[in-house]
Scaffold this active site. Structure first.
Site, PDB file in Angstrom:
ATOM      1  N   TYR A 142       1.524  -1.051   0.377  1.00 36.29           N
ATOM      2  CA  TYR A 142      -0.236   0.572  -0.033  1.00 36.29           C
ATOM      3  C   TYR A 142       0.923   1.413  -0.170  1.00 36.29           C
ATOM      4  O   TYR A 142       0.224   2.277  -0.801  1.00 36.29           O
ATOM      5  CB  TYR A 142      -1.292  -0.156   1.391  1.00 36.29           C
ATOM      6  CG  TYR A 142      -2.334  -0.641   0.872  1.00 36.29           C
ATOM      7  CD1 TYR A 142      -2.588  -2.206   0.303  1.00 36.29           C
ATOM      8  CD2 TYR A 142      -3.142  -0.124   1.436  1.00 36.29           C
ATOM      9  CE1 TYR A 142      -3.685  -3.025   0.458  1.00 36.29           C
ATOM     10  CE2 TYR A 142      -4.527  -1.232   1.062  1.00 36.29           C
ATOM     11  CZ  TYR A 142      -4.880  -2.458   0.658  1.00 36.29           C
ATOM     12  OH  TYR A 142      -6.208  -2.520   0.605  1.00 36.29           O
ATOM     13  N   LYS A 192       3.709 -15.191   2.263  1.00 35.12           N
ATOM     14  CA  LYS A 192       3.389 -16.108   0.749  1.00 35.12           C
ATOM     15  C   LYS A 192       5.604 -16.408   0.396  1.00 35.12           C
ATOM     16  O   LYS A 192       5.985 -15.586  -0.104  1.00 35.12           O
ATOM     17  CB  LYS A 192       3.300 -15.374  -0.461  1.00 35.12           C
ATOM     18  CG  LYS A 192       2.073 -15.432  -0.663  1.00 35.12           C
ATOM     19  CD  LYS A 192       1.468 -17.136  -1.145  1.00 35.12           C
ATOM     20  CE  LYS A 192       2.003 -17.008  -2.604  1.00 35.12           C
ATOM     21  NZ  LYS A 192       0.821 -18.399  -3.020  1.00 35.12           N
ATOM     22  N   ASP A 225      -2.754 -18.017   0.499  1.00 32.92           N
ATOM     23  CA  ASP A 225      -3.157 -18.810  -0.441  1.00 32.92           C
ATOM     24  C   ASP A 225      -3.898 -19.849   0.041  1.00 32.92           C
ATOM     25  O   ASP A 225      -5.514 -20.221   0.455  1.00 32.92           O
ATOM     26  CB  ASP A 225      -2.968 -18.714  -2.072  1.00 32.92           C
ATOM     27  CG  ASP A 225      -1.770 -19.568  -1.628  1.00 32.92           C
ATOM     28  OD1 ASP A 225      -0.961 -20.122  -0.825  1.00 32.92           O
ATOM     29  OD2 ASP A 225      -1.374 -20.341  -2.219  1.00 32.92           O
ATOM     30  N   ASP A 249      -6.562  -7.060   3.304  1.00 39.91           N
ATOM     31  CA  ASP A 249      -7.567  -6.541   2.918  1.00 39.91           C
ATOM     32  C   ASP A 249      -8.030  -7.737   2.717  1.00 39.91           C
ATOM     33  O   ASP A 249      -9.286  -7.679   2.833  1.00 39.91           O
ATOM     34  CB  ASP A 249      -6.772  -5.389   1.741  1.00 39.91           C
ATOM     35  CG  ASP A 249      -7.920  -4.680   1.193  1.00 39.91           C
ATOM     36  OD1 ASP A 249      -8.660  -4.272   2.196  1.00 39.91           O
ATOM     37  OD2 ASP A 249      -7.699  -4.896   0.386  1.00 39.91           O
ATOM     38  N   ASP A 253     -11.998  -9.860   4.121  1.00 41.31           N
ATOM     39  CA  ASP A 253     -13.129  -9.373   3.155  1.00 41.31           C
ATOM     40  C   ASP A 253     -13.711 -10.253   3.558  1.00 41.31           C
ATOM     41  O   ASP A 253     -15.106 -11.050   3.534  1.00 41.31           O
ATOM     42  CB  ASP A 253     -13.117  -8.387   2.175  1.00 41.31           C
ATOM     43  CG  ASP A 253     -13.769  -7.555   1.702  1.00 41.31           C
ATOM     44  OD1 ASP A 253     -13.520  -6.689   2.780  1.00 41.31           O
ATOM     45  OD2 ASP A 253     -13.782  -6.906   0.995  1.00 41.31           O
TER      46      ASP A 253
END
Ligand code: IPM
Ligand code: MG
Length: 368
Positions: A142, A192, A225, A249, A253
């Protein structure tokens, strides 16, 4: 001693509508629980752009740095879609996060029993769910430099930089471990590390902090993932999930939807302690500005009110009063009161935003 101070930035879309209900709740705690706040209000997002030509005026930023806590509604809307990137409503929110240095974003995903059937997952997968996502909020993709769009070999190239320093990882890891100790003592860190160096460093630093100071907390690691997959397969395996800004983020959600409605989920963004010992803090619902229902009295104020409950707990050390408010909301839901976002097929007559506020205030009264 003066009252603790709150800055309300209601923002855009349904932000002002849901914040009106929060203001009534704040007043209730002042009147009935002797918890008085000095409340001021200002503009953020598109509302600020309309007046000042920027999504967050410098004076507003300065105020945010002075108060004990900021309560934010929502930012954004279709009216601002064509604005230059630097002027977009979201920039106001990101500036607050960055300049207040709110590195630890707490996003609880709790499934209220009365709402377990609203989830897109089966009831037994989500009933009783109570997880906390700790998302790093001031760094990573970001904010990393270099960033931008430029021309290289006659074509445009878009660049963002995923960058983390050890100290940035260290401090957010500590906040996740601290929280876990007050919950079920488990942290699962997600990155990751199989493809990103910043992920390898993330995993190393989390392990170091764990070994040095939090060996009593159960720690595991997962590739992000796989984490997304596990969140919809068996979400109750998690207690605290620790992750970076961008993965956080997305994962938050995903976790939010497990609970049935985005209209239910609060968040807290915390920074370092101020001189008075309180952390720099901003509280906001996870939902957005919902332009499609703005001004219709349909919005669910619960997420915003639950964000104020988080303020009571994390900024003002009033965990008991936060629990009182959360219990009031739970009892309202259990009694079948529903805003439009919580209607199931065949159900009619949702309550309005104000009526939901009324019901929560009545439940608070009943708690005395
Ligand atoms: C969130 C939102 C924000 C983000 C947007 C509005 C900038 O999606 O708080 O999760 O991407 O962080
Ligand atoms: Mg988001």
């Amino acid at each position: 001693m003066s009252n603790p101070s709150l800055l309300i930035l209601a923002g855009d879309g349904i932000g002002p509508e849901v914040m009106d209900e929060v203001k009534r709740v704040i007043d209730w705690f002042g009147d009935k629980r002797d918890l008085k706040f000095d409340v001021s209000e200002d503009l953020v997002g598109g509302a600020a752009y309309d007046v000042h030509g920027t999504a967050l005026a410098d004076e507003t930023m300065a105020k945010a740095l002075e108060v004990d806590a900021v309560l934010l509604g929502a930012v954004g809307g279709p009216k601002y879609d064509d604005l230059d990137f630097s002027l977009k409503p979201e920039r106001g929110l990101l500036r607050l996060r960055k300049e207040m240095d709110l590195f630890s974003n707490l996003r609880p995903a709790q499934c209220f029993d009365a709402l377990a059937d609203f989830s897109s997952l089966k009831r037994d997968i989500v009933a009783g769910l109570d997880i906390m996502i700790v998302r790093e909020l001031t760094s990573g993709s970001y904010f990393g430099e270099p960033r931008g769009i430029h021309v290289e070999n006659n074509e445009r190239v878009g660049i963002n930089t995923h960058r983390y320093t050890e100290s940035e990882i260290d401090r957010v890891a500590r906040s996740a471990f601290e929280l876990a100790r007050r919950r079920n003592n488990k942290v699962c860190s997600m990155e990751k590390a199989n493809v990103m160096e910043a992920g390898i460093l993330w995993r190393d630093v989390v392990n170091e902090v764990h070994q040095a100071d939090y060996a009593d907390v159960e720690l595991s690691h997962m590739y992000a993932d796989n984490g997304a997959m596990q969140l919809v397969r068996a979400p109750k395996q998690f207690d605290v999930i620790l992750t970076d800004n961008l993965f956080g983020d997305i994962l938050s959600d995903c976790a939010a939807m497990l609970t049935g409605s985005l209209g239910m989920l609060p968040s807290a963004s915390l920074g370092a302690p101020m001189e008075n010992g309180r952390p720099k803090a901003m509280y906001e619902p996870v939902h957005g500005s919902a332009p499609d229902i703005t001004g219709m009295g349909k919005a669910n104020p619960t997420a915003c009110i639950l964000s104020f409950a988080m303020a009571l707990r994390y900024s003002f050390d009033k965990g008991d009063e936060a629990t009182r408010l959360e219990n009031a909301i739970e009892s309202v839901l259990a009694s079948g009161v529903r805003t439009a976002d919580l209607m199931q097929a065949g159900e009619t007559n949702p309550v309005s935003t104000t009526e939901m506020g009324d019901a929560i205030l009545a439940a608070l009264e009943a708690s005395l």
